[in-house]
Scaffold this motif. Structure first.
Motif, PDB file in Angstrom:
ATOM      1  N   UNK A  39       0.833  -1.221   0.000  1.00 57.99           N
ATOM      2  CA  UNK A  39       0.000   0.000   0.000  1.00 57.99           C
ATOM      3  C   UNK A  39       0.862   1.264   0.000  1.00 57.99           C
ATOM      4  N   UNK A  40       2.137   1.137   0.404  1.00 55.38           N
ATOM      5  CA  UNK A  40       2.973   2.322   0.596  1.00 55.38           C
ATOM      6  C   UNK A  40       3.655   2.782  -0.698  1.00 55.38           C
ATOM      7  N   UNK A  41       3.596   4.080  -0.948  1.00 55.84           N
ATOM      8  CA  UNK A  41       4.255   4.672  -2.104  1.00 55.84           C
ATOM      9  C   UNK A  41       5.772   4.669  -1.910  1.00 55.84           C
ATOM     10  N   UNK A  46      11.538  -3.621  -2.363  1.00 60.12           N
ATOM     11  CA  UNK A  46      11.521  -4.423  -1.143  1.00 60.12           C
ATOM     12  C   UNK A  46      10.208  -5.122  -0.872  1.00 60.12           C
ATOM     13  N   UNK A  47       9.111  -4.627  -1.473  1.00 56.17           N
ATOM     14  CA  UNK A  47       7.806  -5.258  -1.264  1.00 56.17           C
ATOM     15  C   UNK A  47       7.421  -6.171  -2.430  1.00 56.17           C
ATOM     16  N   UNK A  48       8.316  -6.271  -3.433  1.00 57.72           N
ATOM     17  CA  UNK A  48       8.084  -7.141  -4.602  1.00 57.72           C
ATOM     18  C   UNK A  48       6.762  -6.823  -5.290  1.00 57.72           C
ATOM     19  N   UNK A  49       6.506  -5.520  -5.489  1.00 52.87           N
ATOM     20  CA  UNK A  49       5.292  -5.130  -6.206  1.00 52.87           C
ATOM     21  C   UNK A  49       5.339  -5.626  -7.653  1.00 52.87           C
ATOM     22  N   UNK A  50       4.167  -5.856  -8.212  1.00 44.44           N
ATOM     23  CA  UNK A  50       4.088  -6.124  -9.640  1.00 44.44           C
ATOM     24  C   UNK A  50       4.694  -4.932 -10.376  1.00 44.44           C
ATOM     25  N   UNK A  65      -1.042   3.527  -2.385  1.00 42.82           N
ATOM     26  CA  UNK A  65      -2.192   4.379  -2.059  1.00 42.82           C
ATOM     27  C   UNK A  65      -1.947   5.316  -0.876  1.00 42.82           C
ATOM     28  N   UNK A  66      -0.893   5.070  -0.072  1.00 38.94           N
ATOM     29  CA  UNK A  66      -0.630   5.962   1.064  1.00 38.94           C
ATOM     30  C   UNK A  66       0.864   6.237   1.217  1.00 38.94           C
ATOM     31  N   UNK A  67       1.155   7.309   1.926  1.00 39.13           N
ATOM     32  CA  UNK A  67       2.534   7.681   2.232  1.00 39.13           C
ATOM     33  C   UNK A  67       3.076   6.774   3.339  1.00 39.13           C
ATOM     34  N   UNK A  68       4.373   6.450   3.302  1.00 33.41           N
ATOM     35  CA  UNK A  68       4.942   5.583   4.342  1.00 33.41           C
ATOM     36  C   UNK A  68       4.806   6.110   5.773  1.00 33.41           C
TER      37      UNK A  68
END
Length: 312
Positions: A39-41, A46-50, A65-68
């Motif tokens: 969810x974090x921009x 490190x989060x292995x996003x697509x 969708x949100x700031x860290x």
């Protein structure tokens, strides 16, 4: 009518992304990320996003969708997904919940009932100060006075959830256990099919080690450095994510880079084990041992199961 929902779950690095991308294309689906860190921009490697290319192939939701610095709760996740599922379904698409955060998946499919209440920051800070002065057990004893069932389930060192349990009671006059019981009595919220992916332990651990090496090659250090320079510190929930906390500790001189990488691999392996333990308790999950299938055969078997569930 309950909307159909396909969930693809399992431990990190097991192969959820590849399978879900192909399924979404073949079944006209849209992917809802069930990963508490994606969810974090600005936290991509490190989060292995697509990848951006993968996200162009299939619509993805609840990524970036949100700031860290912001908090994002299970209640926030459930609320957003409850809005997304009918939107996706009404477009003639199949909603697909994909990820390894078991609590997120459970919140959507089983449904938690969250009390309507404002966050009481003064109470939280007061209890945190008491914990520093008198110890975590003291706060845990306070929880036991109002919600003994929850106290039995929480370790005194799980201070955040212990304090939350006290806060719920103080704010609503009802216990967390009460709200959980209400949720359990509610009928199923979606027509859900849960597909679980697993691998032999050594196979999964090799994939985790390889993934961490690839993350370093792809620029994990630079990603964390940029976040660090923006003031995102180690106390933030987002910065407690695997790969981030270890690299931040390296930046602050706690150990060298080689040790940081070793710790990321070790902690990720431990995390994967905890994920599998969580999902294994859910007897409704249909498990596939990915090591035993050619990818195309796995795809055929899963699609067959999906069609039997949703097309009849």
């Amino acid at each position: 009518m309950r909307e159909p929902l396909l969930a693809i779950v399992g431990p990190t690095a097991v192969g959820k992304t590849r399978l879900s991308l192909q399924l979404a294309q073949d079944l006209k689906g849209e992917i809802i990320s069930a990963d508490s860190m994606q969810v974090y921009k600005g936290m991509d490697i490190g989060t292995a996003k697509a990848s951006k290319k993968e996200q162009e192939l299939v619509p993805h939701h609840l990524i970036d969708i949100i700031d860290p610095k912001e908090e994002f709760s299970v209640a926030d996740f459930q609320e957003k997904v409850d809005g997304l599922i009918p939107q996706i379904y009404n477009k003639g698409k199949l909603p697909m919940l994909v990820g390894g955060t078991g609590l997120y998946v459970k919140s959507v499919i089983e449904g938690f009932i969250f009390p309507e209440m404002e966050t009481n920051w003064d109470l939280r800070e007061s209890l945190e100060e008491e914990a520093k002065e008198l110890g975590n057990q003291h706060i845990h004893n306070k929880l036991r006075e109002v919600d003994p069932d929850l106290a039995d389930k929480l370790h005194p060192n799980d201070l955040r959830r212990v304090i939350r349990g006290i806060e719920v009671y103080k704010q609503t006059g009802k216990t967390t256990t009460h709200f959980k019981r209400l949720a359990q009595e509610r009928k199923p919220r979606y027509k859900a099919l849960k597909i679980g992916l697993k691998r032999d332990r050594e196979s999964l651990y090799r994939r985790i080690n390889k993934r961490v090496d690839l993350m370093i090659e792809e620029g994990l250090l630079e990603e964390v450095r940029e976040l660090y320079n923006k003031g995102y510190h180690r106390d933030l929930i987002s910065m407690q994510g695997l790969g981030y906390k270890e690299i931040l500790a390296y930046f602050e001189g706690e150990y060298d880079l080689k040790e940081a990488i070793r710790l990321i691999k070790r902690d990720t392996r431990h995390f994967a084990k905890r994920q599998f333990t969580w999902f294994k308790r859910d007897k409704s999950i249909k498990w596939f041992d990915v090591d035993r299938y050619e990818f195309e055969n796995l795809l055929i078997e899963v699609k067959k199961m999906v069609n039997n569930k949703f097309r009849t």
